[in-house]
Scaffold this motif. Structure first.
Motif, PDB file in Angstrom:
ATOM      1  N   MET A   1       0.851  -1.177   0.000  1.00  9.52           N
ATOM      2  CA  MET A   1       0.000   0.000   0.000  1.00  9.52           C
ATOM      3  C   MET A   1       0.892   1.233   0.000  1.00  9.52           C
ATOM      4  SD  MET A   1      -3.347  -1.202   0.574  1.00  9.52           S
ATOM      5  CE  MET A   1      -3.986   0.407   0.655  1.00  9.52           C
ATOM      6  N   SER A   2       0.338   2.337  -0.434  1.00 13.52           N
ATOM      7  CA  SER A   2       1.129   3.571  -0.417  1.00 13.52           C
ATOM      8  C   SER A   2       0.522   4.571   0.553  1.00 13.52           C
ATOM      9  CB  SER A   2       1.235   4.168  -1.824  1.00 13.52           C
ATOM     10  OG  SER A   2      -0.021   4.556  -2.292  1.00 13.52           O
ATOM     11  N   ARG A   3       1.406   5.381   1.109  1.00 11.61           N
ATOM     12  CA  ARG A   3       0.987   6.447   2.022  1.00 11.61           C
ATOM     13  C   ARG A   3       0.838   7.723   1.235  1.00 11.61           C
ATOM     14  NH1 ARG A   3       5.052   6.794   6.893  1.00 11.61           N
ATOM     15  NH2 ARG A   3       5.843   8.199   5.356  1.00 11.61           N
ATOM     16  N   SER A 100       2.737  10.181  -3.045  1.00  6.20           N
ATOM     17  CA  SER A 100       2.382   8.798  -2.712  1.00  6.20           C
ATOM     18  C   SER A 100       3.672   8.011  -2.541  1.00  6.20           C
ATOM     19  CB  SER A 100       1.550   8.166  -3.822  1.00  6.20           C
ATOM     20  OG  SER A 100       0.344   8.859  -3.994  1.00  6.20           O
ATOM     21  N   ASP A 102       5.450   4.394  -1.225  1.00  7.20           N
ATOM     22  CA  ASP A 102       5.202   3.001  -0.876  1.00  7.20           C
ATOM     23  C   ASP A 102       5.600   2.777   0.566  1.00  7.20           C
ATOM     24  OD1 ASP A 102       4.267   2.330  -3.376  1.00  7.20           O
ATOM     25  OD2 ASP A 102       6.250   1.773  -4.107  1.00  7.20           O
ATOM     26  N   ALA A 106      -0.510   2.494   5.239  1.00  7.23           N
ATOM     27  CA  ALA A 106      -1.262   3.350   4.332  1.00  7.23           C
ATOM     28  C   ALA A 106      -2.303   4.127   5.126  1.00  7.23           C
ATOM     29  CB  ALA A 106      -1.946   2.509   3.265  1.00  7.23           C
TER      30      ALA A 106
END
Length: 118
Positions: A1-3, A100, A102, A106
């Protein structure tokens, strides 16, 4: 997921300007090229030199350490083959500039990252 991490205010960078941002010990540089914001890791893939003060020629950034050139739209060196930069997705969300990254955690939008304009 990405932040999703807020790194600034949409519209704060005029065309030709750049901004250095620090996120969890990571240094990234944002560039406004003709109204489009591009973000890269602030580290040359050749030897890790800071790219924040590199000369910008249109969409091409020249590393200040050894003169290597990278297209900020793709992260690649012009021509065939060669090294490439780590590019980071960036977009405007409401009034914020958001990158964004990784990572395992997230979240919808992390708090603004510490940053300094260069």
């Amino acid at each position: 997921m990405s932040r999703q991490i807020v790194v600034g205010v949409a519209g704060e960078l005029e065309p030709g300007q750049r901004k250095l941002a620090f996120i969890d010990g990571r240094s990234i540089v944002l560039f406004n090229i003709d109204g489009t914001i591009h973000a890269i890791d602030n580290s040359c893939p050749h030897n890790g030199a800071s790219l924040a003060s590199g000369q910008l020629e249109g969409c091409v950034l020249r590393c200040p350490a050894h003169g290597l050139r990278f297209d900020l739209r793709t992260g690649c060196m012009p021509g065939a083959g060669g090294l490439s930069l780590t590019t980071i997705p960036v977009r405007a969300v409401g009034l914020n500039l958001v990158v964004s990254l990784d990572g395992p955690d997230a979240t919808p939008l992390d708090a603004p990252a510490g940053s300094a304009t260069t």
